[in-house]
Design a protein around this motif. Structure first.
Motif, PDB file in Angstrom:
ATOM      1  N   ILE A 117       0.634  -0.945  -0.281  1.00  0.00           N
ATOM      2  CA  ILE A 117       0.054   0.062   0.358  1.00  0.00           C
ATOM      3  C   ILE A 117       1.038   1.492   0.037  1.00  0.00           C
ATOM      4  CG2 ILE A 117      -1.880   1.138   1.385  1.00  0.00           C
ATOM      5  CD1 ILE A 117      -2.704  -0.893   2.348  1.00  0.00           C
ATOM      6  N   VAL A 118       0.550   2.124  -0.952  1.00  0.00           N
ATOM      7  CA  VAL A 118       1.363   3.506  -0.975  1.00  0.00           C
ATOM      8  C   VAL A 118       0.732   4.329  -0.791  1.00  0.00           C
ATOM      9  CG1 VAL A 118       3.681   2.256  -2.593  1.00  0.00           C
ATOM     10  CG2 VAL A 118       1.718   3.055  -3.563  1.00  0.00           C
ATOM     11  N   PHE A 119       1.027   5.435  -0.463  1.00  0.00           N
ATOM     12  CA  PHE A 119      -0.182   6.641  -0.613  1.00  0.00           C
ATOM     13  C   PHE A 119       0.635   8.067  -1.817  1.00  0.00           C
ATOM     14  CE2 PHE A 119       0.119   4.505   3.494  1.00  0.00           C
ATOM     15  CZ  PHE A 119      -1.231   4.572   3.671  1.00  0.00           C
ATOM     16  N   ASP A 120       1.088   7.409  -2.877  1.00  0.00           N
ATOM     17  CA  ASP A 120       1.676   7.892  -4.037  1.00  0.00           C
ATOM     18  C   ASP A 120       0.565   9.025  -4.179  1.00  0.00           C
ATOM     19  OD1 ASP A 120       3.933   7.001  -3.681  1.00  0.00           O
ATOM     20  OD2 ASP A 120       3.933   6.276  -5.876  1.00  0.00           O
ATOM     21  N   PRO A 121      -1.135   8.566  -4.043  1.00  0.00           N
ATOM     22  CA  PRO A 121      -2.158   9.266  -4.627  1.00  0.00           C
ATOM     23  C   PRO A 121      -2.985  10.635  -4.015  1.00  0.00           C
ATOM     24  CG  PRO A 121      -2.516   6.941  -4.942  1.00  0.00           C
ATOM     25  CD  PRO A 121      -1.198   6.532  -3.778  1.00  0.00           C
ATOM     26  N   LEU A 122      -2.115  10.283  -2.611  1.00  0.00           N
ATOM     27  CA  LEU A 122      -1.809  11.319  -1.931  1.00  0.00           C
ATOM     28  C   LEU A 122      -1.962  12.818  -1.852  1.00  0.00           C
ATOM     29  CD1 LEU A 122      -3.246  12.858   1.257  1.00  0.00           C
ATOM     30  CD2 LEU A 122      -1.396  11.151   2.191  1.00  0.00           C
ATOM     31  N   TRP A 123      -0.739  12.888  -2.413  1.00  0.00           N
ATOM     32  CA  TRP A 123       0.274  13.632  -2.845  1.00  0.00           C
ATOM     33  C   TRP A 123      -0.890  14.505  -3.896  1.00  0.00           C
ATOM     34  CZ3 TRP A 123       2.106  14.078   2.173  1.00  0.00           C
ATOM     35  CH2 TRP A 123       2.544  12.733   2.358  1.00  0.00           C
ATOM     36  N   LYS A 124      -1.135  13.441  -5.199  1.00  0.00           N
ATOM     37  CA  LYS A 124      -1.676  14.560  -6.506  1.00  0.00           C
ATOM     38  C   LYS A 124      -2.613  14.909  -6.192  1.00  0.00           C
ATOM     39  CE  LYS A 124       0.986  10.632  -9.243  1.00  0.00           C
ATOM     40  NZ  LYS A 124       1.136   9.368  -9.251  1.00  0.00           N
TER      41      LYS A 124
END
Length: 100
Positions: free
Chosen positions: A32-39
């Motif tokens: 699980i990564v939180f890359d979409p959060l920053w976008k």
């Protein structure tokens, strides 16, 4: 601190070099990564400062999000509520190659 250095230098360095090294040492793949959060933050014109000051998410939690570490569901709930979004807008699941 120079904002260009922060966003243009340190964050990509952490994301692209340091985090994979840590994950390799820990012996696992990030699922699980939180890359979409920053976008999503960028798309909505929000910042980590806004998360800290308005939403009550502390800097330690933001560091943990950047490092793709475990998050409590209450934190995920706070993020979705504050950003008026779904979980898929702040996190991404990818199956481990070993099927674990």
């Amino acid at each position: 601190m120079n904002q260009n250095l922060l966003y243009g230098g340190y964050i990509p360095l952490i994301k692209e070099i340091i985090t994979p090294i840590i994950n390799t040492v820990k012996g696992g793949m990030i699922m699980i990564v939180f890359d979409p959060l920053w976008k999503t933050l960028e798309k909505k014109g929000r910042s980590t400062y806004w998360l800290r000051e308005t939403c009550g998410i502390d800097s330690k939690t933001i560091r943990r999000l950047r490092a793709n570490e475990n998050m409590e569901t209450k934190t995920l709930n706070k993020l979705c509520n504050a950003l008026e979004c779904d979980l898929s807008d702040i996190m991404l699941y990818s199956k481990d190659e070993n099927g674990i």
